[in-house]
Design a protein around this motif. Structure first.
Motif, PDB file in Angstrom:
ATOM      1  N   UNK A 185      -8.038   2.057 -16.083  1.00  0.00           N
ATOM      2  CA  UNK A 185      -9.218   2.377 -15.299  1.00  0.00           C
ATOM      3  C   UNK A 185      -9.033   2.166 -13.799  1.00  0.00           C
ATOM      4  N   UNK A 186      -8.103   2.903 -13.247  1.00  0.00           N
ATOM      5  CA  UNK A 186      -7.790   2.721 -11.824  1.00  0.00           C
ATOM      6  C   UNK A 186      -8.570   3.708 -10.966  1.00  0.00           C
ATOM      7  N   UNK A 187      -9.154   3.209  -9.876  1.00  0.00           N
ATOM      8  CA  UNK A 187      -9.831   4.098  -8.925  1.00  0.00           C
ATOM      9  C   UNK A 187      -9.527   3.630  -7.513  1.00  0.00           C
ATOM     10  N   UNK A 188      -9.109   4.543  -6.652  1.00  0.00           N
ATOM     11  CA  UNK A 188      -9.072   4.263  -5.219  1.00  0.00           C
ATOM     12  C   UNK A 188      -8.877   5.562  -4.464  1.00  0.00           C
ATOM     13  N   UNK A 189      -9.021   5.480  -3.168  1.00  0.00           N
ATOM     14  CA  UNK A 189      -8.876   6.677  -2.349  1.00  0.00           C
ATOM     15  C   UNK A 189      -7.946   6.393  -1.192  1.00  0.00           C
ATOM     16  N   UNK A 190      -7.215   7.429  -0.790  1.00  0.00           N
ATOM     17  CA  UNK A 190      -6.342   7.298   0.372  1.00  0.00           C
ATOM     18  C   UNK A 190      -6.791   8.325   1.393  1.00  0.00           C
ATOM     19  N   UNK A 191      -7.025   7.843   2.623  1.00  0.00           N
ATOM     20  CA  UNK A 191      -7.513   8.762   3.658  1.00  0.00           C
ATOM     21  C   UNK A 191      -6.374   9.622   4.193  1.00  0.00           C
ATOM     22  N   UNK A 192      -6.759  10.730   4.813  1.00  0.00           N
ATOM     23  CA  UNK A 192      -5.758  11.603   5.416  1.00  0.00           C
ATOM     24  C   UNK A 192      -5.008  10.860   6.513  1.00  0.00           C
ATOM     25  N   UNK A 193      -3.715  11.012   6.532  1.00  0.00           N
ATOM     26  CA  UNK A 193      -2.916  10.410   7.586  1.00  0.00           C
ATOM     27  C   UNK A 193      -2.719   8.918   7.438  1.00  0.00           C
ATOM     28  N   UNK A 194      -3.050   8.399   6.276  1.00  0.00           N
ATOM     29  CA  UNK A 194      -2.931   6.959   6.080  1.00  0.00           C
ATOM     30  C   UNK A 194      -1.558   6.614   5.487  1.00  0.00           C
ATOM     31  N   UNK A 195      -1.078   5.422   5.834  1.00  0.00           N
ATOM     32  CA  UNK A 195       0.122   4.899   5.177  1.00  0.00           C
ATOM     33  C   UNK A 195      -0.371   3.838   4.207  1.00  0.00           C
ATOM     34  N   UNK A 196      -0.382   4.214   2.935  1.00  0.00           N
ATOM     35  CA  UNK A 196      -1.019   3.376   1.928  1.00  0.00           C
ATOM     36  C   UNK A 196       0.049   2.743   1.043  1.00  0.00           C
ATOM     37  N   UNK A 197      -0.025   1.449   0.869  1.00  0.00           N
ATOM     38  CA  UNK A 197       0.983   0.748   0.075  1.00  0.00           C
ATOM     39  C   UNK A 197       0.451   0.354  -1.291  1.00  0.00           C
ATOM     40  N   UNK A 198       1.295   0.541  -2.281  1.00  0.00           N
ATOM     41  CA  UNK A 198       0.955   0.108  -3.637  1.00  0.00           C
ATOM     42  C   UNK A 198       1.883  -1.062  -3.941  1.00  0.00           C
ATOM     43  N   UNK A 199       1.321  -2.259  -3.935  1.00  0.00           N
ATOM     44  CA  UNK A 199       2.156  -3.448  -4.018  1.00  0.00           C
ATOM     45  C   UNK A 199       2.008  -4.087  -5.389  1.00  0.00           C
ATOM     46  N   UNK A 200       3.114  -4.304  -6.038  1.00  0.00           N
ATOM     47  CA  UNK A 200       3.028  -4.963  -7.331  1.00  0.00           C
ATOM     48  C   UNK A 200       4.399  -5.194  -7.909  1.00  0.00           C
ATOM     49  N   UNK A 201       4.493  -6.103  -8.877  1.00  0.00           N
ATOM     50  CA  UNK A 201       5.797  -6.406  -9.470  1.00  0.00           C
ATOM     51  C   UNK A 201       6.273  -5.257 -10.363  1.00  0.00           C
ATOM     52  N   UNK A 202       7.504  -5.373 -10.854  1.00  0.00           N
ATOM     53  CA  UNK A 202       8.030  -4.365 -11.784  1.00  0.00           C
ATOM     54  C   UNK A 202       7.137  -4.320 -13.021  1.00  0.00           C
ATOM     55  N   UNK A 203       6.897  -3.120 -13.503  1.00  0.00           N
ATOM     56  CA  UNK A 203       6.089  -2.992 -14.717  1.00  0.00           C
ATOM     57  C   UNK A 203       4.606  -3.037 -14.466  1.00  0.00           C
ATOM     58  N   UNK A 204       4.180  -2.987 -13.201  1.00  0.00           N
ATOM     59  CA  UNK A 204       2.754  -3.071 -12.908  1.00  0.00           C
ATOM     60  C   UNK A 204       2.051  -1.732 -13.153  1.00  0.00           C
TER      61      UNK A 204
END
Lengths: 300, 374
Positions: free
Chosen positions: A20-39
């Protein structure tokens, strides 16, 4: 909005990779997805790049739905998988030419976009891709992902296994690309890289723990945090873990990050306790929380 | 179209850069053609022959003389007893033992008939059958001459030997040259094996090294990708046919009676079947190794049931039905028909249509099972 993800869930046979993942990334944004292996980072990337279909939820990239409009997405995104996946037996130039051609463009047409990166590998343009060093491969892969001038760039753990200097260079390149108006979604297991993103999402076990700017995420950490050091690291960690008031104990470089459960914590008291455990050279200093501290706290 | 051309170009580059693959494509098949065509023969020669002569007469010596004169028999040993002869056969020293009974000459003159004992090692049933025919022929021949001798010596003009003589004429391969029969078949084997293995391993390779994932995130259409990937192997298949036919003509001097364009027409359709099978295999495997094993499994079955080495007519009924699904069978038939018999388009049309149908079904299945998203 460049990327919209709403209630995405994906499960493989027995594993729930995304919940159940929800999020938004704006135009021109540098968005990081941070998490351990297997996340679940790679699974999410594969859904957004139309390689995988989610069990539930909807997602759109650059305004196109990942299911109904997957063809448009493929024209408008660049994807750099975690594993180097270019043709090892083709030269640098041939690889780039190949990807340009299948996107219906030429190297010349979008040269200005890749110029900064390409000039670094140009001296090796007649070398086979398989014979390049790790950092060079990375740059070539980035060039290939950029050659068709994508609106959104997906980078799955681009710096894993790359030396610190190349990593730094790589992030500088990303910053420059961002200025050219490309939305970038990047995943990484390195917390220090998180601070370089505009916004980050902390992800673990297929769930988003927190989404905010790196500076704001650190502020979520309310407890005072202490750098503790002593002559014997191993014994120090064990002693702190055995301490009845401890809230969290994590080794962090040459220090141990320690937080206390009491609101009226007195470092001197802890020092006495540690001395009673036959530790010497004890220092206890207050420090600021890092993203890693926040992550560990949230992941608890 | 431009994309397809570019992929084809890329494929060829990769094939020619693959140092391990080049010899497999071009050298091994030729060695195979030259060695197999010379070695795989059903001619039975150099039969090890032994005899037990209990008679020691001029007639018995004359009979043995006949065997020594034959090019098929190597007369090795004169065994003093039947027991020793059996022992020698058990040890594999002789293949055929002829036993001439005592008083052979006397009884033959007196009673006008006699019996000979022939023992044949029949571990290899096919060879034993051939040996039997040779032995029978020699003895019959000897018998005929003997009859004439007897008639002359008895001086009776009334008895005339009545003989029916058969004169076989072998069509399409007059000298019964085994190579004429084998070379077209081995050519088939070569074209099939190489194209199947290479095409089967090719797309899997992209899967294995991860490039398929990268390709899938591009606007490239699956038809473009598949055509671009498989076309080079279609060309290589036809190239192999050309090289094979050249060798057949130059080294083995195999007659090529039928029309070359017809052979190429059939082969070009046939290779589509093989490429379809290759693609189908690569869709269900994850590594080149798996693809190789599965391709190998099918090739062995296809080859053994193709009528290349053993005639389909002598297979059990159920096996004959299975061979209907064997594309190699059709190819072997067409090659032998066109090359040796000079069959025309109308003669091979049924086979051509079956192959075409097979090609459509196989490629349909392969494309259907090839998915860009999972």
């Amino acid at each position: 909005m460049s990327i919209k993800i709403a209630n995405i869930s994906k499960s493989y046979k027995k594993v729930n990779a995304l919940k159940n993942i929800s999020f938004e990334v704006k135009s021109g944004e540098l968005f990081g997805l941070i998490g351990p292996d297997g996340a679940g980072k790679t699974t999410l990337f594969r859904i957004l790049t139309t390689l995988l279909i989610a069990n539930e939820g909807v997602a759109s990239v650059a305004g196109f739905d990942v299911i109904t409009d997957y063809k448009s997405i493929r024209k408008n995104v660049g994807y750099m998988p975690g594993k180097f996946s270019l043709y090892q037996d083709l030269t640098v130039e041939e690889n780039l030419d190949f990807f340009a051609t299948i996107f219906g463009t030429t190297i010349e047409e979008n040269y200005d976009l890749i110029k900064d990166i390409y000039i670094q590998i140009e001296p090796f343009k007649n070398r086979r891709a398989g014979k390049l060093s790790g950092g060079m491969k990375q740059k070539l892969a980035l060039c290939c992902a950029l050659i068709h001038k994508p609106k959104v760039l997906f980078l799955d753990e681009p710096t894993t296994g790359v030396d610190p200097v190349s990593r730094k260079e790589f992030w500088e390149m990303l910053k420059r690309l961002q200025q050219k108006g490309i939305t970038i979604l990047v995943s990484t297991p390195y917390m220090d890289e998180a601070a370089l993103c505009d916004r980050i999402a902390l992800i673990q076990g297929g769930k988003i723990l927190e989404i905010d700017t790196p500076a704001a995420i650190v502020k979520h950490y309310l407890k005072p945090i202490y750098n503790v050091s002593a002559n014997n690291m191993y014994q120090l960690v064990n002693s702190l873990k055995a301490y009845e008031y401890n809230h969290s104990v994590y080794p962090f470089g040459e220090f141990v990050h320690y937080t206390d459960r009491r609101s009226d914590f007195n470092p001197a008291e802890l020092k006495v306790y540690l001395e009673s455990k036959k530790l010497s050279n004890i220092t206890i200093e207050k420090t600021v929380a890092t993203i890693e501290d926040t992550f560990m706290e949230l992941a608890k | 179209m431009k994309t397809i051309l570019y992929i084809i170009q890329k494929e060829f580059k990769q094939i020619f850069r693959n140092k391990g693959m080049l010899p497999i494509i071009f050298v091994l098949p030729l060695i195979q053609l030259i060695i197999l065509s010379n070695a795989a023969t059903f001619d039975v020669k150099n039969i090890k022959f032994g005899y037990v002569d209990h008679d020691h007469s001029s007639t018995s010596r004359e009979l043995i003389e006949k065997f020594s004169a034959s090019t098929y028999f190597n007369v090795h040993t004169d065994f003093p007893s039947e027991k020793l002869a059996s022992q020698a056969m058990l040890n594999g020293e002789v293949d055929v033992v002829l036993e001439i009974p005592a008083y052979f000459e006397r009884d033959l003159q007196k009673e006008k008939h006699n019996n000979l004992g022939v023992t044949i090692n029949a571990i290899d049933g096919a060879a034993a059958g051939v040996e039997n025919v040779y032995v029978t022929q020699i003895i019959q021949n000897f018998n005929k001459n003997l009859l004439v001798d007897l008639i002359q010596s008895s001086g009776s003009p009334k008895i005339q030997p009545i003989n029916i003589v058969t004169i076989p004429s072998f069509w399409y391969n007059e000298t019964l040259n085994y190579k004429t029969f084998m070379v077209p078949g081995i050519l088939v084997l070569l074209v099939t094996m190489i194209t199947l293995f290479l095409s089967g391993m090719n797309i899997v390779r992209e899967k294995e090294i991860g490039t398929l994932e990268q390709i899938n995130v591009t606007p490239i259409k699956k038809s473009q990708f598949i055509i671009g990937k498989l076309f080079p192997f279609w060309v290589i298949g036809l190239g192999l046919l050309t090289v094979g036919l050249t060798i057949a003509k130059l080294i083995f001097n195999i007659p090529i009676i039928g029309s070359l364009p017809l052979m190429y027409l059939y082969t070009s359709i046939y290779i589509l079947v093989i490429l379809g099978i290759g693609l189908f295999i690569s869709n269900f495997t994850d590594t080149q190794q798996q693809a190789m094993f599965i391709a190998w499994f099918f090739t062995v079955i296809f080859i053994l049931m193709s009528g290349l080495f053993t005639p389909i007519e002598s297979m059990p009924k159920w096996a004959q039905i299975i061979t209907e699904f064997n594309p190699i069978k059709y190819f072997v038939q067409v090659m032998r028909m066109v090359m040796l018999k000079g069959s025309g388009f109308m003669d091979i049309l049924p086979l051509l249509l079956k192959t075409l149908f097979y090609a459509i079904v196989m490629n349909g299945l392969a494309i259907w099972s090839y998915k860009k998203t999972n």
